[in-house]
Design an enzyme around this catalytic site. Structure first.
Site, PDB file in Angstrom:
ATOM      1  N   ALA B  35       0.841  -1.212   0.000  1.00 28.82           N
ATOM      2  CA  ALA B  35       0.000   0.000   0.000  1.00 28.82           C
ATOM      3  C   ALA B  35       0.871   1.255   0.000  1.00 28.82           C
ATOM      4  O   ALA B  35       1.956   1.265   0.581  1.00 28.82           O
ATOM      5  CB  ALA B  35      -0.902  -0.003   1.229  1.00 28.82           C
ATOM      6  N   ASP B  36       0.382   2.305  -0.654  1.00 30.99           N
ATOM      7  CA  ASP B  36       1.051   3.602  -0.533  1.00 30.99           C
ATOM      8  C   ASP B  36       0.214   4.483   0.398  1.00 30.99           C
ATOM      9  O   ASP B  36      -0.796   4.037   0.945  1.00 30.99           O
ATOM     10  CB  ASP B  36       1.297   4.238  -1.912  1.00 30.99           C
ATOM     11  CG  ASP B  36       0.008   4.602  -2.637  1.00 30.99           C
ATOM     12  OD1 ASP B  36      -1.061   4.633  -2.008  1.00 30.99           O
ATOM     13  OD2 ASP B  36       0.076   4.862  -3.850  1.00 30.99           O
ATOM     14  N   SER B  37       0.641   5.714   0.597  1.00 33.55           N
ATOM     15  CA  SER B  37      -0.029   6.552   1.600  1.00 33.55           C
ATOM     16  C   SER B  37      -1.496   6.822   1.244  1.00 33.55           C
ATOM     17  O   SER B  37      -2.356   6.893   2.113  1.00 33.55           O
ATOM     18  CB  SER B  37       0.725   7.868   1.774  1.00 33.55           C
ATOM     19  OG  SER B  37       0.808   8.554   0.545  1.00 33.55           O
TER      20      SER B  37
END
Lengths: 245, 79
Positions: B35-37
């Site tokens: 996941a990214d931010s």
């Protein structure tokens, strides 16, 4: 008909540049919701857009909760907003030495804070869809300044900075965020200027004439389309060569 | 009511576009599931929707694994 099936929200769509944008996106196939601050304005937009299936709604961007409520209603009745055009704006011109706090605040709320609020409100739908277009109408004044418009220029320059930050935040989700910065366009706003001032303005424009609202609408139409899929964080200046930044 | 852990895992899989089998109870959203931010913000919003609760930002920051999400939801659903 490149925008077929997309829901487009255009604020301040009752006249001038906003009206041309709403009509152009609607003619390109989008389901356009145009907003005005009054019931009669919204009704007039509805009549104009009816031929393409568009509608008019009331939105007062300064009113608490109004933006979120509108976006919710649109989502329920028509689907998530895919194209957002932040066009609504006002002027409260005056030399800085005489500018009142209220003149400053009114411009910041209506012209800048509203862009933050509408953009935030549509973000979730665009993130889910992995597609979105946000097009903010800035102004040549935001890039070059104009005596008597310190508040307006600050808000419009603010929109450009906001646009770049947002473009970086949401680019990975297929959402582009851009500005169109009109120069002097033949609208009610510029028709209010004295003839001598208009003539002096035209002298500064390479193409030697004021622009038409349609010139801005065509730029917006491009940025909304898939042809502009690789354009984000930019300010597209449509000013007849008045400023070449 | 369906098991909270199963519901959380299902949402995590949907949001992050991974196979549900890959989502373990100790999976970290960022380190294990990629996941990214933005994904983590979307994930929290999806959890809020599913469990009809509001997760404050300072709490949301602490939810970085499936276990933490399950714990948060469990603690706050019973109230």
């Amino acid at each position: 008909m490149s925008l077929q099936g997309k829901v487009a929200l255009v604020t301040g769509a009752s006249r001038g540049i906003g009206a041309a944008i709403a009509d152009t996106l609607a003619a390109a196939g989008a389901k356009v919701i145009g907003t005005a601050t009054s019931d009669s304005g919204a009704a007039a937009i509805g009549e104009r857009l009816a031929q393409w299936g568009g509608i008019g709604m009331v939105l007062n961007v300064g009113e608490d909760g109004a933006i979120d409520a509108l976006i919710d209603t649109i989502a329920k009745e028509h689907g998530d907003v895919a194209i957002l055009v932040n066009n609504a704006g006002i002027t409260r011109d005056g030399l800085l030495m005489r500018m009142k706090d209220e003149d400053w605040d009114a411009i910041m709320d209506t012209n800048l804070k509203s862009v933050f609020k509408t953009s935030k409100a549509v973000m979730r739908g665009m993130m889910k869809a992995r597609w979105g277009r946000i097009i903010n109408i800035a102004s040549v004044v935001g890039a070059m300044g104009n005596a008597g418009q310190a508040n307006y220029a600050a808000a419009k320059a603010g929109i450009m900075g906001f646009t770049k930050s947002m473009a970086r935040e949401v680019g990975s989700r297929g959402i582009t965020v851009n500005c169109v910065a009109p120069g002097f366009i033949d609208t009610d706003m510029t028709r209010a200027l004295p003839e001598a001032q208009r003539e002096a303005l035209v002298q500064q424009i390479a193409l030697g004439r004021l622009g038409a609202a349609q010139d801005i609408a065509d730029a917006v139409d491009f940025l909304a389309s898939d042809r502009a899929a690789y354009v984000t964080g930019q300010t597209l200046h449509v000013n007849g060569g008045m400023l070449m930044p | 009511m369906e098991n909270i852990e199963a519901r959380v895992k299902k949402i995590v899989a949907e949001q992050l576009g991974v196979n549900e089998a890959e989502v373990k109870i100790d999976s970290s959203f960022v380190d294990d599931l990629g996941a990214d931010s933005l994904d983590t913000v979307e994930l929290v919003m999806a959890l809020e929707e599913e469990f009809e609760c509001e997760i404050p930002d300072e709490e949301a920051e602490k939810i970085t694994t499936v276990q933490q999400a399950v714990d948060y939801v469990t603690a706050h659903l019973n109230k």
